[in-house]
Design a protein around this motif. Structure first.
Motif, short mmCIF file in Angstrom:
data_model
loop_
_atom_site.label_atom_id
_atom_site.label_comp_id
_atom_site.label_asym_id
_atom_site.label_seq_id
_atom_site.Cartn_x
_atom_site.Cartn_y
_atom_site.Cartn_z
N GLU A 16 92.40 66.08 52.99
CA GLU A 16 92.29 67.15 53.29
C GLU A 16 91.09 67.93 53.97
N GLU A 17 91.22 68.57 54.89
CA GLU A 17 89.77 69.10 55.47
C GLU A 17 88.83 69.27 54.93
N LYS A 18 88.97 69.91 53.73
CA LYS A 18 87.84 70.27 53.07
C LYS A 18 86.64 69.46 52.59
N SER A 19 87.62 68.28 52.63
CA SER A 19 86.57 66.95 51.68
C SER A 19 85.62 66.28 52.86
N VAL A 20 86.79 66.39 54.09
CA VAL A 20 85.80 65.64 55.30
C VAL A 20 84.46 67.14 55.53
N GLN A 21 84.75 68.71 55.31
CA GLN A 21 83.70 68.83 55.39
C GLN A 21 82.30 68.87 54.29
N ARG A 22 82.97 68.62 53.28
CA ARG A 22 82.36 68.59 52.23
C ARG A 22 80.99 67.00 52.34
N LEU A 23 81.51 66.12 52.82
CA LEU A 23 81.47 65.43 52.92
C LEU A 23 80.20 65.56 54.40
N MET A 24 80.75 66.05 55.73
CA MET A 24 79.61 66.34 56.55
C MET A 24 78.32 67.25 56.75
N GLN A 25 78.83 68.30 55.41
CA GLN A 25 77.79 69.10 55.09
C GLN A 25 76.71 67.92 53.63
N SER A 26 77.58 67.28 53.40
CA SER A 26 76.62 66.61 53.10
C SER A 26 75.09 65.23 53.09
N MET A 27 75.88 65.13 54.45
CA MET A 27 75.35 64.67 55.62
C MET A 27 73.83 65.04 56.13
N GLN A 28 75.18 66.20 56.13
CA GLN A 28 73.43 67.27 57.30
C GLN A 28 73.03 67.45 56.05
N LYS A 29 72.70 67.52 55.12
CA LYS A 29 71.75 67.71 54.27
C LYS A 29 70.98 66.63 54.29
N THR A 30 71.25 65.86 54.43
CA THR A 30 70.03 63.82 54.25
C THR A 30 69.31 64.19 55.81
N VAL A 31 70.19 64.33 56.59
CA VAL A 31 69.43 64.84 57.96
C VAL A 31 68.23 65.87 57.54
N THR A 32 69.01 66.99 57.80
CA THR A 32 67.68 68.03 57.68
C THR A 32 66.42 67.47 56.18
N ASP A 33 66.83 67.43 55.36
CA ASP A 33 65.20 66.33 54.42
C ASP A 33 64.34 65.59 55.11
N GLN A 34 65.02 64.78 56.22
CA GLN A 34 63.63 64.20 56.92
C GLN A 34 63.49 65.01 57.73
N LEU A 35 64.18 66.18 58.67
CA LEU A 35 63.54 66.98 59.39
C LEU A 35 62.83 68.01 59.92
N ARG A 36 62.65 68.17 57.82
CA ARG A 36 61.62 69.10 56.89
C ARG A 36 60.04 67.95 56.23
N ALA A 37 60.51 66.82 56.41
CA ALA A 37 59.81 65.87 55.66
C ALA A 37 58.64 66.15 57.17
N LEU A 38 59.17 65.83 58.53
CA LEU A 38 58.89 65.59 59.26
C LEU A 38 57.78 66.95 60.67
N SER A 39 58.17 68.21 59.57
CA SER A 39 58.09 69.50 59.64
C SER A 39 58.49 69.87 61.03
N ALA A 40 59.80 69.30 61.15
CA ALA A 40 60.20 69.62 62.29
C ALA A 40 61.70 70.31 61.73
N SER A 41 62.52 70.18 63.27
CA SER A 41 64.22 71.10 63.04
C SER A 41 64.65 71.05 63.66
N ALA A 42 66.36 71.47 63.71
CA ALA A 42 67.10 70.99 64.55
C ALA A 42 67.12 72.27 65.90
N GLU A 43 67.13 72.47 66.76
CA GLU A 43 67.79 73.75 68.00
C GLU A 43 69.06 74.63 67.30
N GLU A 44 70.26 73.70 66.57
CA GLU A 44 70.48 74.85 66.29
C GLU A 44 71.27 74.19 65.05
#
Length: 272
Positions: free
Chosen positions: A21-49
């Motif tokens: 199911e595509e929604k299951s794939v999207q949940r994993l993508m969102q979970s991975m994005q959260k992890t990477v965003t958490d690391q950017l936040r720890a560096l006081s940084a963010s992505a451009e989009e």
């Protein structure tokens, strides 16, 4: 014998369209994005989009060592395990391949390919290989590979040599620190076929099928996929060999960070 199994046995792989199911794939993508965003936040940084790819590019640019640790940890996310062992996948093995006793030889793997995310002197696609040496389980063992983004010929597709599984275990050569690259004398380069798949599709492939990661990708493209393996507990040699696996478990007993955690840090977790 199901048509899917007939095709699989003939070619060494089978593409099950829309199995996940595509929604299951999207949940994993969102979970991975959260992890990477958490690391950017720890560096006081963010992505451009917004999005996983922009977040990965930002972390890669800012701190390559932290990036390597993060992408090396993504396979351990709960959503990654759940999707790699989705009921639709195991039901397919049971209903289409006739399996009744499934073994899990090792963990899943997150596979990232993009020109913008190359790691200097590091991984950029797997060389030509077979998976049996890294599993050593049932002779009818299956590799499961599925994309988290649409993969076409210009987005680093998985490439296979149809019917190469019938050749059995092939000789290898040393490639850098690896000793599992199939000897080029054992196959014809022109026989490789790229597999184009969409989100939701799942590739089932024999552990003996010759395959590799294509290094052909257009600028700005991002290929993210997951793979895992399954062994058949009823395969006679697997039973006779008492269910071996090339994967091993070990525990890091020495502390990664000296002096961590302090009593105060532990207390903060549980409260006063």
């Amino acid at each position: 014998m199901s048509p899917e199994l007939v095709s699989y046995k003939a070619n060494g792989f089978f593409v099950a369209k829309g199995l996940l199911e595509e929604k299951s794939v999207q949940r994993l993508m969102q979970s991975m994005q959260k992890t990477v965003t958490d690391q950017l936040r720890a560096l006081s940084a963010s992505a451009e989009e917004d999005g996983l790819f922009p977040a990965l590019k930002a972390l890669h640019r800012i701190d390559i060592q932290r990036y390597k640790k993060v992408v090396g940890a993504l396979w351990r996310k709960e959503e990654a395990f759940k999707l790699a062992h989705d009921k639709n996948i195991t039901d397919f093995l049971r209903e289409k391949f006739g399996w009744h006793d499934i073994f899990l030889p090792g963990g899943q793997v997150a596979l990232i390919m993009s020109d913008e995310l190359k790691i200097p002197n590091g991984y950029f696609g797997f060389v030509t290989h077979q998976d049996f040496p890294s599993v050593q389980g049932s002779l009818d063992g299956v590799v499961v590979w599925f994309p988290l983004v649409n993969v076409d010929r210009s987005n680093f597709p998985l490439e296979v040599i149809p019917q190469s599984h019938r050749l059995g275990l092939l000789p290898t050569i040393k490639h850098g620190e690896s000793t599992w690259e199939v000897n080029p004398d054992a196959y014809n380069q022109e026989e490789f076929v790229p597999i184009e798949v969409d989100v939701g599709d799942v590739i089932f492939m024999s552990v003996f099928t010759i395959h590799r990661s294509s290094i052909n990708g257009a600028p700005g493209r991002f290929r993210l996929a997951m793979s895992t393996r399954f062994d058949n507990g009823d395969e006679p040699t697997f039973v006779d060999r008492v269910y071996p696996t090339a994967y091993t478990r070990s525990v890091q007993r020495e502390q990664y960070f000296e002096g961590f955690p302090t009593p105060a840090q532990v207390k903060a977790v549980f409260g006063s």
